[in-house]
Design a protein around this motif. Sequence first.
Motif, PDB file in Angstrom:
ATOM      1  N   ALA A 118     196.779 -42.154 106.587  1.00 57.78           N
ATOM      2  CA  ALA A 118     197.964 -43.003 106.464  1.00 57.78           C
ATOM      3  C   ALA A 118     199.162 -42.117 106.191  1.00 57.78           C
ATOM      4  O   ALA A 118     199.294 -41.569 105.089  1.00 57.78           O
ATOM      5  CB  ALA A 118     197.775 -44.019 105.340  1.00 57.78           C
ATOM      6  N   ALA A 119     200.032 -41.947 107.193  1.00 57.95           N
ATOM      7  CA  ALA A 119     201.143 -41.001 107.107  1.00 57.95           C
ATOM      8  C   ALA A 119     202.474 -41.714 107.305  1.00 57.95           C
ATOM      9  O   ALA A 119     202.800 -42.144 108.415  1.00 57.95           O
ATOM     10  CB  ALA A 119     200.988 -39.890 108.150  1.00 57.95           C
ATOM     11  N   GLY A 120     203.211 -41.830 106.217  1.00 51.52           N
ATOM     12  CA  GLY A 120     204.564 -42.354 106.256  1.00 51.52           C
ATOM     13  C   GLY A 120     205.457 -41.375 105.539  1.00 51.52           C
ATOM     14  O   GLY A 120     205.483 -40.189 105.855  1.00 51.52           O
ATOM     15  N   THR A 121     206.208 -41.834 104.532  1.00 46.86           N
ATOM     16  CA  THR A 121     206.989 -40.919 103.706  1.00 46.86           C
ATOM     17  C   THR A 121     206.073 -39.878 103.073  1.00 46.86           C
ATOM     18  O   THR A 121     206.359 -38.687 103.057  1.00 46.86           O
ATOM     19  CB  THR A 121     207.733 -41.698 102.616  1.00 46.86           C
ATOM     20  OG1 THR A 121     208.665 -42.585 103.241  1.00 46.86           O
ATOM     21  CG2 THR A 121     208.491 -40.754 101.692  1.00 46.86           C
ATOM     22  N   GLY A 255     200.570 -45.488 110.108  1.00 44.57           N
ATOM     23  CA  GLY A 255     201.821 -45.107 109.449  1.00 44.57           C
ATOM     24  C   GLY A 255     202.867 -44.628 110.435  1.00 44.57           C
ATOM     25  O   GLY A 255     202.582 -44.276 111.585  1.00 44.57           O
ATOM     26  N   GLY A 256     204.112 -44.622 109.973  1.00 40.14           N
ATOM     27  CA  GLY A 256     205.251 -44.346 110.839  1.00 40.14           C
ATOM     28  C   GLY A 256     205.238 -42.993 111.510  1.00 40.14           C
ATOM     29  O   GLY A 256     205.767 -42.844 112.620  1.00 40.14           O
ATOM     30  N   VAL A 257     204.662 -41.971 110.867  1.00 43.15           N
ATOM     31  CA  VAL A 257     204.643 -40.636 111.474  1.00 43.15           C
ATOM     32  C   VAL A 257     203.922 -40.659 112.818  1.00 43.15           C
ATOM     33  O   VAL A 257     204.318 -39.965 113.766  1.00 43.15           O
ATOM     34  CB  VAL A 257     203.983 -39.624 110.515  1.00 43.15           C
ATOM     35  CG1 VAL A 257     203.642 -38.324 111.239  1.00 43.15           C
ATOM     36  CG2 VAL A 257     204.915 -39.342 109.336  1.00 43.15           C
ATOM     37  N   PHE A 258     202.895 -41.487 112.936  1.00 42.62           N
ATOM     38  CA  PHE A 258     202.103 -41.519 114.171  1.00 42.62           C
ATOM     39  C   PHE A 258     202.771 -42.326 115.283  1.00 42.62           C
ATOM     40  O   PHE A 258     202.216 -42.423 116.385  1.00 42.62           O
ATOM     41  CB  PHE A 258     200.705 -42.050 113.886  1.00 42.62           C
ATOM     42  CG  PHE A 258     199.852 -41.072 113.131  1.00 42.62           C
ATOM     43  CD1 PHE A 258     199.388 -39.920 113.738  1.00 42.62           C
ATOM     44  CD2 PHE A 258     199.525 -41.295 111.799  1.00 42.62           C
ATOM     45  CE1 PHE A 258     198.599 -39.006 113.049  1.00 42.62           C
ATOM     46  CE2 PHE A 258     198.745 -40.401 111.105  1.00 42.62           C
ATOM     47  CZ  PHE A 258     198.277 -39.249 111.731  1.00 42.62           C
ATOM     48  N   ILE A 263     203.143 -36.166 117.989  1.00 40.14           N
ATOM     49  CA  ILE A 263     202.271 -35.972 116.826  1.00 40.14           C
ATOM     50  C   ILE A 263     200.947 -36.686 117.026  1.00 40.14           C
ATOM     51  O   ILE A 263     199.872 -36.111 116.804  1.00 40.14           O
ATOM     52  CB  ILE A 263     202.976 -36.463 115.542  1.00 40.14           C
ATOM     53  CG1 ILE A 263     204.223 -35.612 115.265  1.00 40.14           C
ATOM     54  CG2 ILE A 263     202.006 -36.428 114.349  1.00 40.14           C
ATOM     55  CD1 ILE A 263     205.042 -36.072 114.090  1.00 40.14           C
ATOM     56  N   ARG A 264     200.998 -37.931 117.462  1.00 40.63           N
ATOM     57  CA  ARG A 264     199.768 -38.714 117.624  1.00 40.63           C
ATOM     58  C   ARG A 264     198.846 -38.073 118.659  1.00 40.63           C
ATOM     59  O   ARG A 264     197.627 -37.957 118.442  1.00 40.63           O
ATOM     60  CB  ARG A 264     200.117 -40.140 118.049  1.00 40.63           C
ATOM     61  CG  ARG A 264     198.909 -41.068 118.146  1.00 40.63           C
ATOM     62  CD  ARG A 264     199.309 -42.465 118.570  1.00 40.63           C
ATOM     63  NE  ARG A 264     199.856 -42.493 119.934  1.00 40.63           N
ATOM     64  CZ  ARG A 264     201.151 -42.612 120.207  1.00 40.63           C
ATOM     65  NH1 ARG A 264     202.045 -42.728 119.235  1.00 40.63           N
ATOM     66  NH2 ARG A 264     201.575 -42.633 121.461  1.00 40.63           N
ATOM     67  N   GLU A 265     199.406 -37.628 119.787  1.00 40.37           N
ATOM     68  CA  GLU A 265     198.574 -37.069 120.845  1.00 40.37           C
ATOM     69  C   GLU A 265     197.963 -35.727 120.432  1.00 40.37           C
ATOM     70  O   GLU A 265     196.773 -35.473 120.676  1.00 40.37           O
ATOM     71  CB  GLU A 265     199.397 -36.923 122.124  1.00 40.37           C
ATOM     72  CG  GLU A 265     199.766 -38.279 122.728  1.00 40.37           C
ATOM     73  CD  GLU A 265     200.780 -38.164 123.848  1.00 40.37           C
ATOM     74  OE1 GLU A 265     201.137 -37.011 124.212  1.00 40.37           O
ATOM     75  OE2 GLU A 265     201.225 -39.215 124.352  1.00 40.37           O
ATOM     76  N   ARG A 266     198.767 -34.865 119.806  1.00 40.98           N
ATOM     77  CA  ARG A 266     198.232 -33.575 119.377  1.00 40.98           C
ATOM     78  C   ARG A 266     197.207 -33.750 118.261  1.00 40.98           C
ATOM     79  O   ARG A 266     196.185 -33.041 118.223  1.00 40.98           O
ATOM     80  CB  ARG A 266     199.370 -32.654 118.922  1.00 40.98           C
ATOM     81  CG  ARG A 266     198.914 -31.239 118.552  1.00 40.98           C
ATOM     82  CD  ARG A 266     198.180 -30.585 119.691  1.00 40.98           C
ATOM     83  NE  ARG A 266     197.770 -29.208 119.364  1.00 40.98           N
ATOM     84  CZ  ARG A 266     196.764 -28.589 119.953  1.00 40.98           C
ATOM     85  NH1 ARG A 266     196.049 -29.186 120.903  1.00 40.98           N
ATOM     86  NH2 ARG A 266     196.458 -27.355 119.605  1.00 40.98           N
ATOM     87  N   PHE A 267     197.450 -34.684 117.365  1.00 36.52           N
ATOM     88  CA  PHE A 267     196.488 -35.003 116.312  1.00 36.52           C
ATOM     89  C   PHE A 267     195.135 -35.360 116.927  1.00 36.52           C
ATOM     90  O   PHE A 267     194.088 -34.846 116.523  1.00 36.52           O
ATOM     91  CB  PHE A 267     197.014 -36.168 115.466  1.00 36.52           C
ATOM     92  CG  PHE A 267     196.015 -36.752 114.512  1.00 36.52           C
ATOM     93  CD1 PHE A 267     195.804 -36.186 113.268  1.00 36.52           C
ATOM     94  CD2 PHE A 267     195.290 -37.897 114.857  1.00 36.52           C
ATOM     95  CE1 PHE A 267     194.876 -36.731 112.385  1.00 36.52           C
ATOM     96  CE2 PHE A 267     194.372 -38.439 113.976  1.00 36.52           C
ATOM     97  CZ  PHE A 267     194.166 -37.861 112.742  1.00 36.52           C
TER      98      PHE A 267
END
Length: 311
Positions: A118-121, A255-258, A263-267
């Motif tokens: 879970a990635a946000g702030t 979360g918002g970072v994704f 970021i999502r694809e490389r993750f």
Amino acid sequence: MSTSEPVVLAIDAGQTAIKVRVERPATAPVDRLFPGIRTHEPLLPQLADVARAVAAEQHLTVDVVTAGVSGLTRHESDASGLHRMLGLPADVRRVILAHDSVTSFLGALGEGTGAVVAAGTGVVTLGVGRTRVARVDGWGNIMGDAGSGYWIGREALDAVMRAHDGRGERTALTGLVTQQWPDLESAYIELQAAEDRVFIVASLARGVAELAANDAVAAQICLRAARELSVSATSALRRVAEADDVDPPAVCAIGGVFRADVIRERFGELVREAFPTVRLEPSHGSGIDGAAALAHLSPSHALLSYVSTSG
């Protein structure tokens, strides 16, 4: 009321908002929204106030109160204390209190096994196996939160000041930062004085992701964030794995970072490199779904060791 069909008052308490759901048999759930928790005040009285307000508004006799709470500490994880504070009728049989990483996991993957990032702030990862649970990161912006929105914003500020000094590569991120601080050399003073500086820094993450397609420095920050997040996910999976596991692990990124494609694809690529059979799954639900699911958690589930229960 049948014990198999309890009236559940579920709370998903975050710093931005507190969401409350009432679940009653044969009735559609009712959701309510309140201002976020006040981190400078005791937590349990705030949860009790919200529960009482909703119970009174909905004319409820509540069987189970559950809560998933952002940043819940061991000291505050006291379901018995919350039970005493509720002041609701004696029909409240159980109170269940958990860190929001637990309810995020339940909302995203239900009672399955795997890891939820879970990635946000900030960022926290929870790995759940058949008998083991592992929390990875979620240690705040001073000691951790690698790959979070704050981490990305902080990396952007560092890159901009390096470029300003001649220590680093020129970058379009300078334009992003000077929109907020036209005088770069006084920006650090303004940030240090700002009470909401964590939010301000994290708010830069969206702009960094938007610039990544055309700016090498922004792209590298996003790729490093993806790597940090993938390391958290794979570390969690390794810690909960057992030698006789048969099913491939599941990973869910929320979360918002994704929302940033880069970021999502490389993750996903990096997680698959480490675990070729991994299942990358979309979230099945939200934090409030997970908070409600606490009321029905299997008595043999590994996550029970991560919750505080009264009654």
